[in-house]
Scaffold this motif. Structure first.
Motif, PDB file in Angstrom:
ATOM      1  N   LEU A 175       0.771  -1.342  -0.062  1.00 44.32           N
ATOM      2  CA  LEU A 175      -0.034   0.079   0.032  1.00 44.32           C
ATOM      3  C   LEU A 175       0.807   1.387  -0.022  1.00 44.32           C
ATOM      4  CD1 LEU A 175      -2.799  -1.057   2.297  1.00 44.32           C
ATOM      5  CD2 LEU A 175      -3.166  -0.769  -0.016  1.00 44.32           C
ATOM      6  N   ILE A 176       2.184   1.286   0.404  1.00 40.99           N
ATOM      7  CA  ILE A 176       3.121   2.356   0.189  1.00 40.99           C
ATOM      8  C   ILE A 176       4.214   2.229  -0.956  1.00 40.99           C
ATOM      9  CG2 ILE A 176       2.720   3.107   2.737  1.00 40.99           C
ATOM     10  CD1 ILE A 176       5.261   1.681   3.224  1.00 40.99           C
ATOM     11  N   GLU A 177       3.799   1.269  -1.675  1.00 45.18           N
ATOM     12  CA  GLU A 177       4.305   1.043  -3.186  1.00 45.18           C
ATOM     13  C   GLU A 177       5.849   0.607  -2.821  1.00 45.18           C
ATOM     14  OE1 GLU A 177       3.651   4.477  -5.190  1.00 45.18           O
ATOM     15  OE2 GLU A 177       1.580   3.933  -5.811  1.00 45.18           O
ATOM     16  N   LYS A 178       6.055  -0.128  -1.835  1.00 41.56           N
ATOM     17  CA  LYS A 178       7.432  -0.795  -1.658  1.00 41.56           C
ATOM     18  C   LYS A 178       7.394  -2.219  -1.985  1.00 41.56           C
ATOM     19  CE  LYS A 178       9.151   2.438   2.014  1.00 41.56           C
ATOM     20  NZ  LYS A 178       9.722   2.618   3.209  1.00 41.56           N
ATOM     21  N   ASP A 179       7.154  -2.360  -3.064  1.00 46.88           N
ATOM     22  CA  ASP A 179       6.958  -3.740  -3.848  1.00 46.88           C
ATOM     23  C   ASP A 179       7.960  -4.621  -3.681  1.00 46.88           C
ATOM     24  OD1 ASP A 179       4.403  -3.001  -4.473  1.00 46.88           O
ATOM     25  OD2 ASP A 179       5.182  -2.290  -6.559  1.00 46.88           O
ATOM     26  N   THR A 180       9.329  -4.363  -3.662  1.00 51.32           N
ATOM     27  CA  THR A 180      10.317  -5.332  -3.606  1.00 51.32           C
ATOM     28  C   THR A 180      10.373  -5.859  -1.969  1.00 51.32           C
ATOM     29  OG1 THR A 180      11.591  -4.148  -4.964  1.00 51.32           O
ATOM     30  CG2 THR A 180      12.805  -5.685  -3.688  1.00 51.32           C
ATOM     31  N   LEU A 181      10.349  -5.088  -1.137  1.00 50.14           N
ATOM     32  CA  LEU A 181      10.155  -5.476   0.218  1.00 50.14           C
ATOM     33  C   LEU A 181       8.813  -6.466   0.464  1.00 50.14           C
ATOM     34  CD1 LEU A 181      11.184  -2.296   2.172  1.00 50.14           C
ATOM     35  CD2 LEU A 181      12.518  -4.214   1.741  1.00 50.14           C
ATOM     36  N   LYS A 182       7.822  -6.154  -0.146  1.00 44.94           N
ATOM     37  CA  LYS A 182       6.300  -6.858  -0.208  1.00 44.94           C
ATOM     38  C   LYS A 182       6.776  -8.360  -0.485  1.00 44.94           C
ATOM     39  CE  LYS A 182       2.053  -7.204  -2.465  1.00 44.94           C
ATOM     40  NZ  LYS A 182       1.098  -6.640  -3.438  1.00 44.94           N
ATOM     41  N   VAL A 183       7.450  -8.460  -1.621  1.00 39.23           N
ATOM     42  CA  VAL A 183       7.602  -9.795  -2.520  1.00 39.23           C
ATOM     43  C   VAL A 183       8.401 -10.249  -1.414  1.00 39.23           C
ATOM     44  CG1 VAL A 183       8.868 -10.848  -4.357  1.00 39.23           C
ATOM     45  CG2 VAL A 183       7.186  -8.878  -4.642  1.00 39.23           C
ATOM     46  N   ASN A 184       9.593  -9.773  -0.670  1.00 39.96           N
ATOM     47  CA  ASN A 184      10.355 -10.563   0.021  1.00 39.96           C
ATOM     48  C   ASN A 184       9.469 -11.107   1.411  1.00 39.96           C
ATOM     49  OD1 ASN A 184      12.624 -10.064  -1.373  1.00 39.96           O
ATOM     50  ND2 ASN A 184      13.357  -8.162  -0.131  1.00 39.96           N
ATOM     51  N   CYS A 185       8.687 -10.425   1.916  1.00 35.02           N
ATOM     52  CA  CYS A 185       7.770 -10.838   2.938  1.00 35.02           C
ATOM     53  C   CYS A 185       6.923 -12.208   2.422  1.00 35.02           C
ATOM     54  CB  CYS A 185       7.005  -9.661   3.415  1.00 35.02           C
ATOM     55  SG  CYS A 185       7.542  -8.368   4.224  1.00 35.02           S
ATOM     56  N   LEU A 186       6.378 -12.097   1.110  1.00 29.97           N
ATOM     57  CA  LEU A 186       5.662 -13.233   0.940  1.00 29.97           C
ATOM     58  C   LEU A 186       6.444 -14.591   0.673  1.00 29.97           C
ATOM     59  CD1 LEU A 186       3.326 -10.889  -1.632  1.00 29.97           C
ATOM     60  CD2 LEU A 186       2.737 -12.099   0.476  1.00 29.97           C
ATOM     61  N   LYS A 187       7.715 -14.068   0.073  1.00 27.24           N
ATOM     62  CA  LYS A 187       8.695 -15.221  -0.184  1.00 27.24           C
ATOM     63  C   LYS A 187       9.006 -16.121   1.117  1.00 27.24           C
ATOM     64  CE  LYS A 187      10.099 -14.302  -4.899  1.00 27.24           C
ATOM     65  NZ  LYS A 187      11.034 -13.806  -5.676  1.00 27.24           N
ATOM     66  N   ASP A 188       9.429 -15.185   2.166  1.00 19.82           N
ATOM     67  CA  ASP A 188       9.491 -15.448   3.481  1.00 19.82           C
ATOM     68  C   ASP A 188       8.575 -16.457   4.160  1.00 19.82           C
ATOM     69  OD1 ASP A 188      12.162 -14.618   3.807  1.00 19.82           O
ATOM     70  OD2 ASP A 188      11.580 -12.599   4.914  1.00 19.82           O
ATOM     71  N   ILE A 189       7.298 -16.021   3.814  1.00 20.78           N
ATOM     72  CA  ILE A 189       6.136 -17.019   4.371  1.00 20.78           C
ATOM     73  C   ILE A 189       6.286 -18.301   3.494  1.00 20.78           C
ATOM     74  CG2 ILE A 189       3.895 -17.253   4.479  1.00 20.78           C
ATOM     75  CD1 ILE A 189       3.371 -14.130   4.664  1.00 20.78           C
TER      76      ILE A 189
END
Length: 213
Positions: free
Chosen positions: A130-144
């Motif tokens: 939601l704050i357009e930090k997509d690279t960090l978002k993807v990292n979180c999802l991959k960690d899960i």
């Protein structure tokens, strides 16, 4: 009147109201308690902040909940309660649509690492998106996906990654995640959405016959 006994009586009365789901009464009693207490019961005074914050959280008064959780944050010594406090502060900021601060506190909770790590990762992924930090978002999802295969957020992480790659036009990778979701998930709604998205990928790639199949 014995001030210590009076304080503790009110403390436990408020706690009883909380466990009876009578949060307004719990808040009323906690708020009328003295802020100046005997040093021998300072732990109860600190715990009052935590419990009051939770009472407000339960009635969705996130402004006051944040106020008291942030006060408790300054005095908390127990690492388990610190972990929980960071999560609730993050949740309250999330509900207030302050996604920069919600992300900050989900990261703080993750740094404690005691419990609900997958929850913090998933919620942080939403905040980051939601704050357009997509690279960090993807990292979180991959960690899960890589670290918590039994998480209740596993299917959602697969779906969100697939959606992300579909939206930026990396269709092959998107389809890989959709296929993984379809294979492992028992969530019929997510599976149906995945089939639909794969069909749209084929349609947009001019592979009409595959979309029909």
């Amino acid at each position: 009147i014995n001030q210590v006994y009076s304080y503790l009586t009110n403390f436990w009365m408020a706690d009883c109201y909380y466990h009876l789901n009578e949060y307004d009464k719990s808040i009323e009693v906690y708020n009328r308690m003295s802020t100046s207490v005997d040093k021998n019961i300072i732990d109860y005074a600190n715990l009052r902040l935590y419990n009051l914050a939770y009472s407000y959280f339960q009635i969705q008064d996130y402004v006051n909940s944040l106020k008291w959780f942030r006060s408790y944050e300054k005095v908390v010594a127990d690492s388990i309660k610190m972990n929980d406090t960071y999560l609730r502060i993050a949740d309250a900021y999330f509900m207030r649509n302050n996604f920069h601060l919600s992300s900050k506190y989900y990261v703080k909770a993750l740094s404690c690492g005691h419990f609900d790590i997958d929850y913090a990762l998933y919620q942080n992924s939403i905040s980051l998106g939601l704050i357009e930090k997509d690279t960090l978002k993807v990292n979180c999802l991959k960690d899960i996906i890589n670290k918590f295969p039994n998480s209740s957020y596993y299917d959602n992480a697969l779906y969100d990654l697939a959606e992300y790659y579909k939206n930026i036009g990396i269709y092959k990778l998107a389809q890989t995640y959709y296929d993984s979701l379809i294979f492992c998930s028992n969530d019929d709604d997510l599976a149906a959405s995945s089939y639909l998205s794969i069909g749209m990928i084929f349609f947009n790639s001019s592979k009409i016959e595959l979309a029909i199949e």
